[in-house]
Design a protein around this motif. Structure first.
Motif, short mmCIF file in Angstrom:
data_model
loop_
_atom_site.label_atom_id
_atom_site.label_comp_id
_atom_site.label_asym_id
_atom_site.label_seq_id
_atom_site.Cartn_x
_atom_site.Cartn_y
_atom_site.Cartn_z
N HIS A 112 4.77 1.57 -2.84
CA HIS A 112 3.50 1.91 -2.22
C HIS A 112 3.48 1.19 -0.87
N HIS A 114 1.07 -1.16 0.51
CA HIS A 114 0.28 -2.37 0.77
C HIS A 114 1.08 -3.35 1.63
N ASP A 116 2.07 -6.33 1.47
CA ASP A 116 3.11 -7.20 0.91
C ASP A 116 4.34 -6.40 0.43
N HIS A 117 4.32 -5.10 0.64
CA HIS A 117 5.45 -4.24 0.24
C HIS A 117 6.03 -3.46 1.41
N HIS A 184 -2.60 1.90 -9.32
CA HIS A 184 -2.84 0.84 -8.32
C HIS A 184 -3.22 1.48 -6.98
N ASP A 205 4.06 -2.34 -8.24
CA ASP A 205 2.74 -2.77 -8.73
C ASP A 205 2.14 -1.75 -9.71
N TYR A 208 0.80 -5.32 -12.44
CA TYR A 208 1.02 -6.65 -11.85
C TYR A 208 1.76 -7.52 -12.87
ZN LIG Z 1 -0.09 -3.48 -4.06
#
Ligand SMILES: [Zn+2]
Length: 267
Positions: A112, A114, A116-117, A184, A205, A208
């Motif tokens: 995905h 986000h 942090d990815h 998510h 994710d 989690y």
């Molecule tokens: Zn995420």
């Protein structure tokens, strides 16, 4: 399955590359957890999969500026996710630790988008980047409740997006299979990797924490609880039918549960 693919199974590895993390409230993992209100260290990972047709990156991690100036990318959200990264805790130095540079990566599968990815995409404009069509649309115009955790600067590069509508067999040999796992986010996807020892299901994710998934406890960051339920049924069906090992990106016991590169890997 071709002879080439069969012969290559023994060669494939998954290198989990640790990329720092952030101090996050337990409530993010489960709003009803008794530890809600306390912070916990939430690790970041990217994964390199070596396949004869190319090295594949699963997720690209957090942007290195999150270490030096997090507010420039996250705004006020930087105060809720206190990023903990060293100079080494991002894509380029971590690839170097296994003898690779970004030019050695030909394919990227983004679970995905986000922050942090997806923060490493800036260095991967030469690669094919596989994402669900629904995810790209969701990330470019996020709903109010997820607006702060998508960083448009991560996406605004000349990226060679390959937009998928559902399942996809990356090299057509059954070894790397993408499955939509929404919940998510709207277009989340996970990657099933058929290693010689056993399949490893890189969840991203989609959960989690696998322990929370087992109890069907929905995290705070959710597009759809109903989609989570269907996704978790699918994840457990693949686990059962394929004897797959489930690997969630943010698993808190990563120091003991994840074979971290460069010293260790999945094979
Ligand atoms: Zn995420």
């Amino acid at each position: 399955m071709t002879d080439l693919a069969y012969g290559s199974i023994g060669e494939m590895r998954i290198y989990p590359l640790y990329c720092g993390g952030d101090m996050t409230d337990w409530a993010v993992f489960d709003p009803f957890d008794p530890r809600a209100g306390q912070k916990v260290f939430n690790p970041y990972f990217v994964y390199v999969i070596t396949h004869p047709e190319g090295n594949v990156l699963f997720d690209s991690g957090a942007h290195p500026t999150l270490r030096t100036d997090p507010h420039s990318r996250l705004g006020a959200t930087a105060d809720s996710f206190q990023v903990v990264m060293t100079e080494e805790d991002w894509l380029v130095p971590r690839l170097a630790s296994i003898g690779m540079s970004t030019s050695d990566i030909s394919h990227v599968v983004q679970s995905h988008l986000h922050f942090d990815h997806a923060g490493g995409l800036e260095w991967l404009t030469h690669a094919k980047v596989y994402v669900q069509r629904d995810e790209l649309a969701f990330a470019r115009n996020p709903p109010r409740y997820q607006r702060e955790i998508f960083v448009q600067k991560d996406l605004n590069h000349p990226i060679d997006w390959i937009e998928l509508d559902g399942e996809f067999d990356l090299f057509g040999d059954g070894l790397l299979r993408i499955f939509p796992t929404p919940g998510h986010t709207k277009g989340h996807q996970s990657l099933l990797v058929h290693l010689r020892s056993r399949p490893v299901f890189l969840l991203g994710d989609a959960a989690y924490l696998v322990s929370k998934m087992r109890e069907r406890l929905v995290p705070a960051v959710a597009w759809s609880p109903d989609a989570f339920m269907s996704t978790w049924d699918l994840v457990e069906e693949i686990e059962r039918s394929q004897n797959a090992l489930l690997v969630a990106t943010h698993e808190l016991d990563y120091e003991t549960s994840v074979p971290m590169a460069p010293a260790r890997w999945y094979a």
